[in-house]
Design a protein around this motif. Structure first.
Motif, short mmCIF file in Angstrom:
data_model
loop_
_atom_site.label_atom_id
_atom_site.label_comp_id
_atom_site.label_asym_id
_atom_site.label_seq_id
_atom_site.Cartn_x
_atom_site.Cartn_y
_atom_site.Cartn_z
N GLY A 1 -56.78 84.56 74.91
CA GLY A 1 -57.92 84.38 73.92
C GLY A 1 -59.36 84.58 74.55
O GLY A 1 -60.56 84.68 74.48
N THR A 2 -59.10 83.94 76.15
CA THR A 2 -60.01 84.18 77.14
C THR A 2 -60.66 85.81 77.45
O THR A 2 -60.55 86.88 77.24
N THR A 3 -62.26 86.12 76.75
CA THR A 3 -63.05 86.62 76.88
C THR A 3 -63.42 86.87 77.85
O THR A 3 -64.14 86.23 79.14
N LEU A 4 -63.73 88.28 78.99
CA LEU A 4 -64.12 88.17 80.26
C LEU A 4 -64.81 89.93 79.75
O LEU A 4 -64.82 90.66 79.31
N ALA A 5 -65.73 89.88 80.48
CA ALA A 5 -66.76 91.39 81.20
C ALA A 5 -66.31 91.71 82.41
O ALA A 5 -65.55 90.73 83.15
N GLN A 6 -66.44 92.75 82.34
CA GLN A 6 -66.17 93.54 83.35
C GLN A 6 -66.74 92.45 84.72
O GLN A 6 -67.86 92.33 85.22
N GLY A 7 -65.96 93.05 85.60
CA GLY A 7 -65.61 91.69 87.21
C GLY A 7 -65.37 90.68 86.73
O GLY A 7 -65.95 89.79 87.64
N ASP A 8 -65.51 89.68 85.98
CA ASP A 8 -64.94 88.62 86.13
C ASP A 8 -63.25 88.86 86.62
O ASP A 8 -62.68 89.28 86.57
N GLN A 9 -63.72 87.19 86.86
CA GLN A 9 -61.91 86.96 87.38
C GLN A 9 -60.71 86.92 86.69
O GLN A 9 -60.95 85.86 86.58
N LEU A 10 -59.65 87.14 87.11
CA LEU A 10 -58.75 87.33 85.68
C LEU A 10 -57.51 86.07 86.20
O LEU A 10 -57.38 85.33 86.20
N GLY A 11 -57.96 85.99 87.91
CA GLY A 11 -56.44 85.40 88.88
C GLY A 11 -56.55 85.81 90.01
O GLY A 11 -56.95 85.76 90.44
N TRP A 12 -54.96 85.77 90.61
CA TRP A 12 -54.69 85.40 91.75
C TRP A 12 -53.60 86.00 91.93
O TRP A 12 -52.72 86.36 90.83
N ILE A 13 -53.06 86.68 93.40
CA ILE A 13 -52.32 87.59 93.26
C ILE A 13 -50.87 86.52 93.12
O ILE A 13 -51.59 85.77 94.70
N GLY A 14 -49.70 86.86 93.47
CA GLY A 14 -49.34 85.87 93.57
C GLY A 14 -47.52 85.81 94.69
O GLY A 14 -47.73 86.92 94.99
#
Length: 244
Positions: free
Chosen positions: A164-177
């Motif tokens: 449900g999270t809305t993201l703009a181009q360039g917003d952080q998604l997360g991190w590599i595990g």
């Protein structure tokens, strides 16, 4: 989005620097990890992670200005577990054709969304040689819908980007595990384009059986299509429908 429409709407929509803004690189380099390759030495099934990490580090040192990426349509011996196997009238068939591009970057590397969209899958597939934490983002371009998939993330990426999270181009998604949370792999991002979710809500195939390859190529086009930078292809596809 129909597969024939993908080329029209997706071609060179974004940059790899949008996805990895903290990494300095000026080109992309592709190691050969296909069946028969000696890249991982005597461990082609990728179980000795210490040795695999050493070889990845050495390759990066040999190409210090490159982003290391590979894998679309490579036949790989990584996928040797029962989860990737089925019995056919002619023997075992392994789901061993890779449908995405792997970006071999360090754990905790920040991952950013290359295009605006909405998270539709945020789930931890915590099985050996599965995705571990997985995010799938829905995108719309000119009223057309498609998806991007991000596998082998950190567990806190799911907290950062719930469904449900809305993201703009360039917003952080997360991190590599790291290996302890990403499905038991040397840290990397599995990135895949999807034209249809096929009803999936927690997981999505990242590899295909050789006998079904045409079907999955239509559903999962080459990620090279999306980026302004060229993702070099590895060696010619070596179909290896089965081995025991």
């Amino acid at each position: 989005m129909k597969s024939e429409e993908v080329h029209t709407y997706l071609t060179m929509q974004c940059s790899l620097h949008d996805m990895f803004p903290t990494l300095p690189f000026s080109r992309v380099e592709a190691p050969d990890m296909s069946v028969g390759s000696t890249f991982f030495g005597t461990d082609p099934v990728h179980e000795n992670l210490e040795t695999a990490q050493h070889r990845m580090d050495r390759f990066q040192q040999q190409h210090p200005d490159a982003l290391i990426a590979n894998g679309y349509l490579e036949a790989r011996s990584f996928y040797n577990t029962d989860r990737y196997q089925r019995q056919t009238p002619t023997g075992k068939e392994y789901r061993n054709i890779h449908l995405g591009t792997d970006f071999w970057v360090a754990d905790r590397t920040p991952l950013h969304c290359p295009l605006p969209g909405t998270v539709v899958i945020s789930h931890n597939n915590a099985f050996h040689k599965d995705y571990g934490p997985l995010l799938v983002v829905e995108h719309r371009i000119k009223d057309q819908r498609f998806y991007t998939l991000y596998g082998h993330l950190s567990e806190d990426s799911l907290v950062h980007s719930p469904a449900g999270t809305t993201l703009a181009q360039g917003d952080q998604l997360g991190w590599i595990g790291g290996a302890s949370e990403n499905g038991d792999w040397v840290p990397h991002l599995h990135f895949q384009i999807l034209t249809h979710l096929l009803g999936n809500t927690e997981n999505y195939p990242g590899t295909a059986y050789p006998s079904e390859l045409d079907h999955w190529m239509a559903l999962c086009p080459n990620p090279d299509l999306l980026f302004k930078e060229h993702l070099p292809q590895g060696p010619a596809l070596r179909l290896a429908p089965s081995w025991s």
